[in-house]
Design an enzyme around this catalytic site. Structure first.
Site, short mmCIF file in Angstrom:
data_model
loop_
_atom_site.label_atom_id
_atom_site.label_comp_id
_atom_site.label_asym_id
_atom_site.label_seq_id
_atom_site.Cartn_x
_atom_site.Cartn_y
_atom_site.Cartn_z
N CYS A 36 0.84 -1.19 0.00
CA CYS A 36 0.00 0.00 0.00
C CYS A 36 0.88 1.24 0.00
O CYS A 36 2.09 1.16 0.11
CB CYS A 36 -0.90 0.00 1.23
SG CYS A 36 -1.80 -1.56 1.43
N ARG B 128 0.77 2.01 -6.14
CA ARG B 128 1.08 1.02 -5.11
C ARG B 128 -0.16 0.28 -4.63
O ARG B 128 -0.05 -0.70 -3.88
CB ARG B 128 1.76 1.70 -3.92
CG ARG B 128 3.10 2.32 -4.22
CD ARG B 128 3.71 2.90 -2.96
NE ARG B 128 3.97 1.87 -1.99
CZ ARG B 128 5.10 1.17 -1.89
NH1 ARG B 128 6.07 1.40 -2.74
NH2 ARG B 128 5.25 0.24 -0.98
N TRP C 150 -3.85 -1.73 -1.31
CA TRP C 150 -3.93 -2.95 -2.09
C TRP C 150 -4.23 -4.04 -1.08
O TRP C 150 -3.43 -4.33 -0.19
CB TRP C 150 -2.62 -3.23 -2.81
CG TRP C 150 -2.67 -4.40 -3.75
CD1 TRP C 150 -3.10 -4.40 -5.04
CD2 TRP C 150 -2.26 -5.75 -3.46
NE1 TRP C 150 -2.99 -5.66 -5.58
CE2 TRP C 150 -2.47 -6.50 -4.63
CE3 TRP C 150 -1.74 -6.38 -2.34
CZ2 TRP C 150 -2.18 -7.86 -4.70
CZ3 TRP C 150 -1.45 -7.73 -2.41
CH2 TRP C 150 -1.67 -8.46 -3.58
N ASN D 61 1.43 -0.24 5.76
CA ASN D 61 1.81 -0.98 4.56
C ASN D 61 2.53 -2.23 5.01
O ASN D 61 3.56 -2.15 5.68
CB ASN D 61 2.73 -0.11 3.68
CG ASN D 61 3.32 -0.89 2.51
OD1 ASN D 61 2.74 -1.87 2.06
ND2 ASN D 61 4.47 -0.46 2.03
N GLY D 62 2.01 -3.41 4.68
CA GLY D 62 2.66 -4.64 5.08
C GLY D 62 1.68 -5.65 5.64
O GLY D 62 0.48 -5.57 5.40
N GLU E 191 7.88 -12.98 -20.74
CA GLU E 191 7.60 -11.57 -20.46
C GLU E 191 6.46 -11.05 -21.33
O GLU E 191 5.59 -10.32 -20.86
CB GLU E 191 8.86 -10.73 -20.67
CG GLU E 191 8.66 -9.23 -20.49
CD GLU E 191 8.13 -8.82 -19.13
OE1 GLU E 191 7.70 -7.65 -18.99
OE2 GLU E 191 8.12 -9.65 -18.18
N LYS F 74 2.93 -9.49 -19.86
CA LYS F 74 2.43 -8.16 -20.19
C LYS F 74 0.99 -8.22 -20.65
O LYS F 74 0.16 -7.40 -20.27
CB LYS F 74 3.30 -7.51 -21.29
CG LYS F 74 4.62 -6.98 -20.82
CD LYS F 74 4.53 -5.71 -20.03
CE LYS F 74 4.73 -5.83 -18.57
NZ LYS F 74 5.59 -6.72 -17.92
N GLU G 165 -1.49 -9.34 -17.63
CA GLU G 165 -1.66 -8.45 -16.48
C GLU G 165 -2.44 -7.19 -16.81
O GLU G 165 -3.05 -6.60 -15.91
CB GLU G 165 -0.31 -8.11 -15.84
CG GLU G 165 0.63 -7.27 -16.65
CD GLU G 165 1.98 -7.07 -15.95
OE1 GLU G 165 2.04 -7.19 -14.72
OE2 GLU G 165 2.97 -6.80 -16.65
N HIS H 46 5.25 -31.93 -25.71
CA HIS H 46 5.23 -32.72 -24.48
C HIS H 46 4.01 -32.40 -23.63
O HIS H 46 4.10 -32.38 -22.40
CB HIS H 46 6.52 -32.49 -23.70
CG HIS H 46 7.74 -32.93 -24.43
ND1 HIS H 46 8.06 -34.26 -24.61
CD2 HIS H 46 8.71 -32.21 -25.08
CE1 HIS H 46 9.19 -34.34 -25.31
NE2 HIS H 46 9.59 -33.12 -25.62
N LYS I 26 2.25 -1.89 -8.00
CA LYS I 26 3.57 -1.71 -8.60
C LYS I 26 4.68 -2.34 -7.78
O LYS I 26 5.56 -3.02 -8.31
CB LYS I 26 3.84 -0.21 -8.78
CG LYS I 26 5.17 0.11 -9.45
CD LYS I 26 5.18 -0.35 -10.89
CE LYS I 26 6.44 0.08 -11.61
NZ LYS I 26 6.54 -0.55 -12.94
#
Length: 612
Positions: A2, A30, A77, A103-104, A485, A489, A492, A508, A607
């Site tokens: 957060c 964030r 968040w 935050n945490g 990657e 992208k 998300e 396979h 982020k």
């Protein structure tokens, strides 16, 4: 993960609300599930909070007169408790005299919650772990906020940065940091706390970087820092040199698109700051001798998400150039498998923010076993940087969009420079090969600029593809890392179910999922593996797939297999990941835009991931 902001100014300066809201907007990357603010007005705490974006909070307060010289704010968040008004921060104690932003994660919050309920009859209003902090401080408070915070922290386990205000102390904020980012800003007649520098850039350029297990007491006149032993300590001022305008969109529709277009500059800066006149590499912040490098018998690259994908290419580069075995691991798993690390290990941590908690935990595990720590980060003074033996900054500039783009490509450039430096220092790279590499790397910014000029064709392609709900990315060698990657992208920011796999692994099992019109993005930029990739494309085409190929200019054979082809400028195989990822970024952006997604703030993401 957060964002928190705190402000305290002189009593005759009554604009805390606007300053805090402005700071929260700069931290919305964030977290943006909800937001809230607590202001001390006339010796009472006025708390306003609302689920959703910060604009919802502003609308809630519209028309209210909430003049104050001190307050704390939060953008969330969610970890404990779903996004809701009740679960939004700030949280207060029973009588509303203490307010906390956090935050945490408090790992033992259930234990504390049960104790508070049983011993003191505390009734909880939310589902969050944060509310226990407010009640703990309230239980211990007897007129000295700093002392009450100390006592509360002694009972807490976990990772956190907290900001606390008390109704009866209208000139003071107390903040504590443990394994979550926290800074203090030094103003004129006012001072600040925040999770990250962008929140304060509009107001201050002088920053204190708060270290682990430190407490900060902030008033309008002073910022005092106390260590774990509760002794006041002095801290050198960190002067921020960022241009505040670098965090604005500059006419682009989204930060992500702006940052995609900033990649030529970021790569140029990352490379050219390290090249001497004689063509040799100078890794500022890294002091590894020939003896040091020859002493390493293994390299670990550890990271999360996009940074992990940069590490996949980094493994290839360092093994290829420095002739040292490299192991790459996801940071969240690294320390739980008792990895074989010792004083002959080079541990490379990659993190855009330098605050990724999983990466920090892995770094500390490796350090405790004697490894030498080299970090690749974008944020000067971040936790990962401060706890490393050597630091290699990417010089990407502030990256605001949640989906990383320019941080990734500059991380790749760092991997090339580290590999070349180690290989040349060891004497295992011939001058001819070294010079070829350097020549190719120097051409990347110009080639990227050319590539970006063809953006419109990829935008048109996105309009054909945006309704797809399943996509596969395939590649071989370094292209496999780029596939991961590219897939990330897309998923998300567009929420399309996207899957990446090394192309040789298709047969396979995964090829069972390929059917008529399945979209496959095939990256085929490795000349040594080109024919192999054409065979893989034939395999999926035989099962009805619709294939978009990515290849180097001149390799026209792919047009016979793929339905559409995106070409990148010609280059040697080894550096192609710096170019091939960019069309995938652009495609993801325009597909998400066509789908009406919130590109800079995708759902459920933040982020900087500062929780495990």
């Amino acid at each position: 993960m957060c964002g928190i902001v705190g402000y305290v100014g002189k009593r005759n300066i009554r604009d805390a609300k606007d300053i805090i809201l402005d700071g929260l907007k700069k931290l919305e990357y964030r977290g943006y599930d909800s937001s809230g603010i607590a202001l001390n007005i006339g010796g009472r705490l006025e708390v306003r909070k609302h689920v959703g974006r910060i604009t919802n909070l502003e609308n809630l307060m519209a028309g209210e007169t909430l003049n104050s010289n001190i307050g704390i704010g939060h953008t969330r968040w969610a970890t404990h408790g779903a996004p809701s008004d009740l679960n939004s921060h700030p949280h207060c104690n029973s009588d509303g005299s203490i307010a906390v932003v956090h935050n945490g994660i408090i790992e033992n919050y259930v234990e504390i919650k049960e104790w508070l309920s049983k011993e003191f009859g505390v009734v909880f209003k939310s589902e969050t772990d944060t509310e226990v902090i407010a009640h703990l401080i309230g239980i211990y408070y007897d007129g000295d906020l700093q002392e009450a915070v100390y006592k509360a922290v002694d009972k807490m386990r976990g990772a956190y940065a907290i900001g606390v205000v008390a109704a009866s102390e209208p000139d003071k904020i107390v903040a504590v940091r443990k394994d979550a980012p926290l800074i203090a800003g030094l103003g004129e007649g006012c001072n600040f706390i925040a999770s990250d520098i962008p929140a304060l850039l509009k107001h201050v350029r002088k920053i204190y970087l708060i270290e682990n297990n430190e407490t900060v007491v902030v008033t309008a006149d002073d910022v005092k820092i106390y260590n774990e032993a509760r002794k006041e300590i002095k801290r050198e001022v960190f002067h921020v040199t960022w241009d505040a305008e670098a965090a604005e969109k500059e006419g682009y529709d989204h930060f992500m698109l702006k940052e995609i277009h900033e990649q030529p500059k970021g790569i140029y800066e990352t490379l050219n700051r390290r090249i001497e006149e004689d063509g040799s590499i100078k890794l500022d912040g890294i002091n590894m001798t020939k003896e040091d490098i020859e002493g390493f018998n293994k390299v670990f690259i550890v990271a999360c998400g996009t940074a992990y994908h940069a590490g996949l290419v980094g493994k290839f580069v360092i093994e290829n150039l420095a002739k040292i075995p490299v192991e790459i691991d996801v940071a969240s798993e690294f320390r739980y498998r008792d990895p074989f690390v010792d004083d002959k290990t080079l541990f490379i941590a990659i993190s855009q923010s330098g605050e990724t908690l999983d990466t920090l935990a892995a770094l500390r595990e490796a350090k405790s076993k004697g490894a030498r720590i080299l970090s690749v980060v974008n944020v000067v003074g971040s936790s990962v940087a401060r706890e490393s033996d050597d630091v290699f900054y990417t010089w990407a500039g502030p990256e605001i969009a949640v989906a990383s783009t320019k941080a990734y490509t500059t991380q790749l450039m760092c991997m090339y420079l580290i590999g070349l430096y180690m290989g040349r220092t060891k004497g295992v790279i011939a001058d001819e090969r070294y010079n070829q590499y350097m020549s190719e790397l120097k051409e990347i910014p110009e080639k990227l600029t050319k590539l970006l000029e063809g953006e419109s064709s990829i935008r048109d392609l996105a309009k054909e593809l945006y309704k797809r709900e399943q996509v596969f990315f395939i590649g071989r060698g370094p292209d496999a890392g780029v596939s991961y990657e590219g897939s990330l992208k897309l998923k998300e920011i567009s929420y399309i179910n996207s899957f990446a796999i090394a192309a040789g692994e298709l047969k396979h099992g995964t090829i069972a999922l390929i059917e008529k019109d399945t979209l496959v993005i095939a990256i085929a930029t490795q000349d040594k593996l080109y024919e192999k990739m054409l065979s893989n494309i034939q395999e999926v085409k035989a099962r009805g797939a619709y294939v978009i190929g990515v290849a180097k200019e001149g390799n026209k054979e792919i047009e016979k297999q793929a339905d559409k082809v995106i070409y990148i400028p010609d280059c040697i195989d080894e550096v192609s990941p710096l170019l091939s990822v960019v069309p995938l970024q652009i495609m993801a952006y325009y597909i998400a835009k066509e789908r009406g997604c919130d590109i800079d703030k995708p759902k459920n993401l933040a982020k900087s991931v500062t929780v495990e």
